[in-house]
Enzyme design. Sequence first.
Site, PDB file in Angstrom:
ATOM      1  N   GLU A   1      61.168 -34.771  48.526  1.00  0.00           N
ATOM      2  CA  GLU A   1      61.786 -33.989  47.431  1.00  0.00           C
ATOM      3  C   GLU A   1      63.194 -34.519  47.132  1.00  0.00           C
ATOM      4  O   GLU A   1      63.554 -34.745  45.973  1.00  0.00           O
ATOM      5  CB  GLU A   1      61.838 -32.508  47.840  1.00  0.00           C
ATOM      6  CG  GLU A   1      62.658 -31.637  46.915  1.00  0.00           C
ATOM      7  CD  GLU A   1      63.534 -30.649  47.675  1.00  0.00           C
ATOM      8  OE1 GLU A   1      63.023 -29.948  48.565  1.00  0.00           O
ATOM      9  OE2 GLU A   1      64.742 -30.598  47.390  1.00  0.00           O
ATOM     10  N   HIS A   2      63.970 -34.752  48.192  1.00  0.00           N
ATOM     11  CA  HIS A   2      65.329 -35.294  47.998  1.00  0.00           C
ATOM     12  C   HIS A   2      65.275 -36.647  47.281  1.00  0.00           C
ATOM     13  O   HIS A   2      66.030 -36.899  46.343  1.00  0.00           O
ATOM     14  CB  HIS A   2      66.015 -35.490  49.349  1.00  0.00           C
ATOM     15  CG  HIS A   2      66.769 -34.290  49.826  1.00  0.00           C
ATOM     16  ND1 HIS A   2      68.112 -34.303  50.054  1.00  0.00           N
ATOM     17  CD2 HIS A   2      66.360 -33.029  50.120  1.00  0.00           C
ATOM     18  CE1 HIS A   2      68.509 -33.115  50.491  1.00  0.00           C
ATOM     19  NE2 HIS A   2      67.459 -32.325  50.545  1.00  0.00           N
TER      20      HIS A   2
ATOM     21  N   GLU B   1      72.004 -30.951  56.255  1.00  0.00           N
ATOM     22  CA  GLU B   1      71.265 -29.767  55.777  1.00  0.00           C
ATOM     23  C   GLU B   1      70.567 -29.099  56.964  1.00  0.00           C
ATOM     24  O   GLU B   1      70.564 -27.871  57.097  1.00  0.00           O
ATOM     25  CB  GLU B   1      70.250 -30.176  54.700  1.00  0.00           C
ATOM     26  CG  GLU B   1      69.591 -28.985  54.024  1.00  0.00           C
ATOM     27  CD  GLU B   1      68.604 -29.375  52.937  1.00  0.00           C
ATOM     28  OE1 GLU B   1      68.407 -30.584  52.692  1.00  0.00           O
ATOM     29  OE2 GLU B   1      68.024 -28.455  52.317  1.00  0.00           O
TER      30      GLU B   1
ATOM     31  N   HIS C   1      59.934 -32.416  52.486  1.00  0.00           N
ATOM     32  CA  HIS C   1      61.292 -32.076  52.052  1.00  0.00           C
ATOM     33  C   HIS C   1      62.114 -33.344  51.800  1.00  0.00           C
ATOM     34  O   HIS C   1      62.861 -33.438  50.822  1.00  0.00           O
ATOM     35  CB  HIS C   1      61.950 -31.199  53.136  1.00  0.00           C
ATOM     36  CG  HIS C   1      63.399 -30.964  52.924  1.00  0.00           C
ATOM     37  ND1 HIS C   1      64.368 -31.639  53.615  1.00  0.00           N
ATOM     38  CD2 HIS C   1      64.056 -30.117  52.085  1.00  0.00           C
ATOM     39  CE1 HIS C   1      65.560 -31.224  53.231  1.00  0.00           C
ATOM     40  NE2 HIS C   1      65.404 -30.294  52.291  1.00  0.00           N
TER      41      HIS C   1
END
Lengths: 425, 422
Positions: free
Chosen positions: A72-73, A144, A69
């Site tokens: 991905e950022h 997040e 994840h």
Amino acid sequence: MNKEIITSPRTGDSCIHVKHKSGLDIYICEMQGFNSIEALFGTKYGSVNTMFKTAADKDYTTVPEGIAHFLEHKLFENEDCGVFELYAKTGASCNAFTTFDKTCYTFSCSKNYEENLKILLDFVRKPYFTDENVDKEMGIIEQEIKMTNDNPEWLVFFNMLSGMYHSHPVKIDIAGTVESISHIDADLLYRCYNTFYDLNNMVLSIAGNISADKVLEICDSCLSPCADKGLETVFPDEPDDIVKPEIREKQPVGASIFHLGYKCTAKNGLERLKDIAAASTASALLSDPALPMCERLLKEEIINSTFGGEVFYGDNYFTVIFSGESDKPEIIREALFEEIDRLVSEGIREKDFQRIKKSSYGMMILELNNVESVANMMLNAHIDDVGPYDAIEVLSALTSDDVIDYMRRELRRDRCVLSIIEKEA
Amino acid sequence: MIYKRFELGNEIEFTAIIDNKFKSSSLAVYFITELNEKTAAVNNLGISILTVSSSQYRTYASLCEKLSELYGAGLGSLARKKGDAQILGLRASWLDNKYALNGEDINGEMRRLLQSCIFEPNISGKEFDPDSFNIVKKDLIDRIDGELNQKRSYAISQAAKTAFKGEPAECTGYGSREAAAEATSGDALSAYHELMKTARIEVYYVSPNEDSSFAEMFAEGFKDIERAPRKASVRNHSPLKPESVTVSEEFDVNQCKMVLAFKTDSDDKYALKMLSIIYGEMPFSKLFLSVREKLSLCYYCTSTSISAKGTFFVDSGIERCNIDKARDEILAQLEEIKKGNITDEEIESSLMALDNAILQIGDTPSSYISWFFDCFSDGQYITPEEHFEKFKAVTKEKIIEAANSLKLDTVYLMLDKEVQEQ
């Protein structure tokens, strides 16, 4: 380069599959009459892939939870500019998401798809990680994680998974924890990127107002052959039994919620698709307001209209989940136990079985009515190692005996976990 | 695409959109009425119960059974607010006949089912069927109780409650818990009759095939209802408070929420929307680039323009220790726009994003329905292309003017209990 046309014998819908010379699998669906274009460029790399090696490595590498994840950022930042800046010039809406078993980069637009596709194929293959830009992202991802930690639906789901799986990383939050991501640095990101963002491990899915020839022309010009790295992922040994049958947590919520899941046998490819059809039909029957169990629970105000069933699966994990709002989930658990026993011993009324099957068929057709759904359906089928329209065929062949057999084998009381988020006093 | 709009009765309009690319049909029936704390919940119950049973399908179980026989046809209700009006409704969707495996007439069966649900409800004496009523009442109370489960939307809802204090929009579109708990099945039946008589009614039908039978069914259904429509005002600018108000609540949460509500006296909804995009709706907007990307303070920081109420919301999820820093930056970015610091690229990117979004109208049945309902709400029937031309006509000066019209009215804070105790 062979263009394989895949057609659904039941609906007549079709799409194109190409195994590109670069190693990339490409799925294209031209949808007449639609203005939108939806594209997904994905890799078979999700939060569960924490142990892996390539042919060049001696040993397996273990990486911090949440790194897929995080990566991905960070791919949204190129060396010279941000990806959002590039898409701002074309008007496309771009995004990305990481799940348990994949990471996807997407755009949605109704104009300039050629340019948007070039940007997509380019930025995903141009990582630029520095310690400075990794540090900068840390604060954003921490927020997040904290946001999702305040989401009771998310908590009740992960609590259920932690009661179900002893060691499988599916029980870990996709974004990791504030602590686990603190171990991520630029070198680790490159290590993961170079392992999983290999075109042989990736898929492009694009649907809508497009020309297949134009899409392939762009792929030809942007993508060069990529050597297969011989990627291997492994998962820790996972026993068949569960960790504990019940988990309760108090949270600041207005309505108490629950997830009740059955730990089931995990398979792959077409065998898994058959299990999905049987498990989905079982869960639809067991949460059907038309049948006496739900009718009674509704009347007694044990459940409300949020009660439902679903199937959740991936590499080495498979569960059937019932969820909803309720102050008395233990009564729902008992009702499900008894109803499963009854169905296994008495069988399913053929009328009910056919009705549920028709309903599932209707949902599948509706999925083909929408550009975004079609692009997602083609990509998910590829990740699951089946054809885009196989699900409709498998459903058609399903019998009520298959469903009974599935319930008998897999929906076992000793494999059931009840997770509850209760209102604070 | 074929578009037809015609009157079915006094303040009842039927809109048909025929588009042969779809594999399904959709129907939406909207009842537009005044939003009022006393009636919102019971109005909601009076309409939502129509999706639970009817005189033809007397139990929820039998109605659900029929819907699944019709290839999983969907039927649901909605209750929300738009400006100072309450929007109640039913939505249905079903597969086109050509996909029926055994030649069933799904379209005809759904028409008869909907006719029964809307015009022949399940009444027992002077009330709705009690079992059906109990199902929708529990659902509504649970929905209200469950507001806090979604922290972000709860924070925005609480900010709206303070920003619109004393106005109809202070209450939610689905009503209060007290009113829902007190409502009886008889009250819900009275509300149903009242809405059939007095609400503005908009019907939308989207289908791959031309079919007049749905319009005929509605015309027949409303024929004997004596209509006395009452106008519900959607657009009412909310007045600015003499001094901005800050309200806060404490919960055991991991992340604090901050919502800022600004008021405007501007009626230029196109300039306000352009302002919102440049300020905080997109990943190229100032708030995303500054509060998130430059300062790493949050995962999201976005703006929304509610033109019907002349209100502008900015919301974010942040650490308690960063609240002041984030608020200062949010206000500083607005000041930048007020001073004219908007680039041609920002305007061009905003127009490109709007153009892309507008061109996608019509790619789903729901996007058609939303588009035409917005046309009705705005009292302006224009094409999506004409809509885009209005955005193109917005000058930089108009955006600056819109920014300068924003005044801070309300701040809502959801605070982390544990941190405050330190």
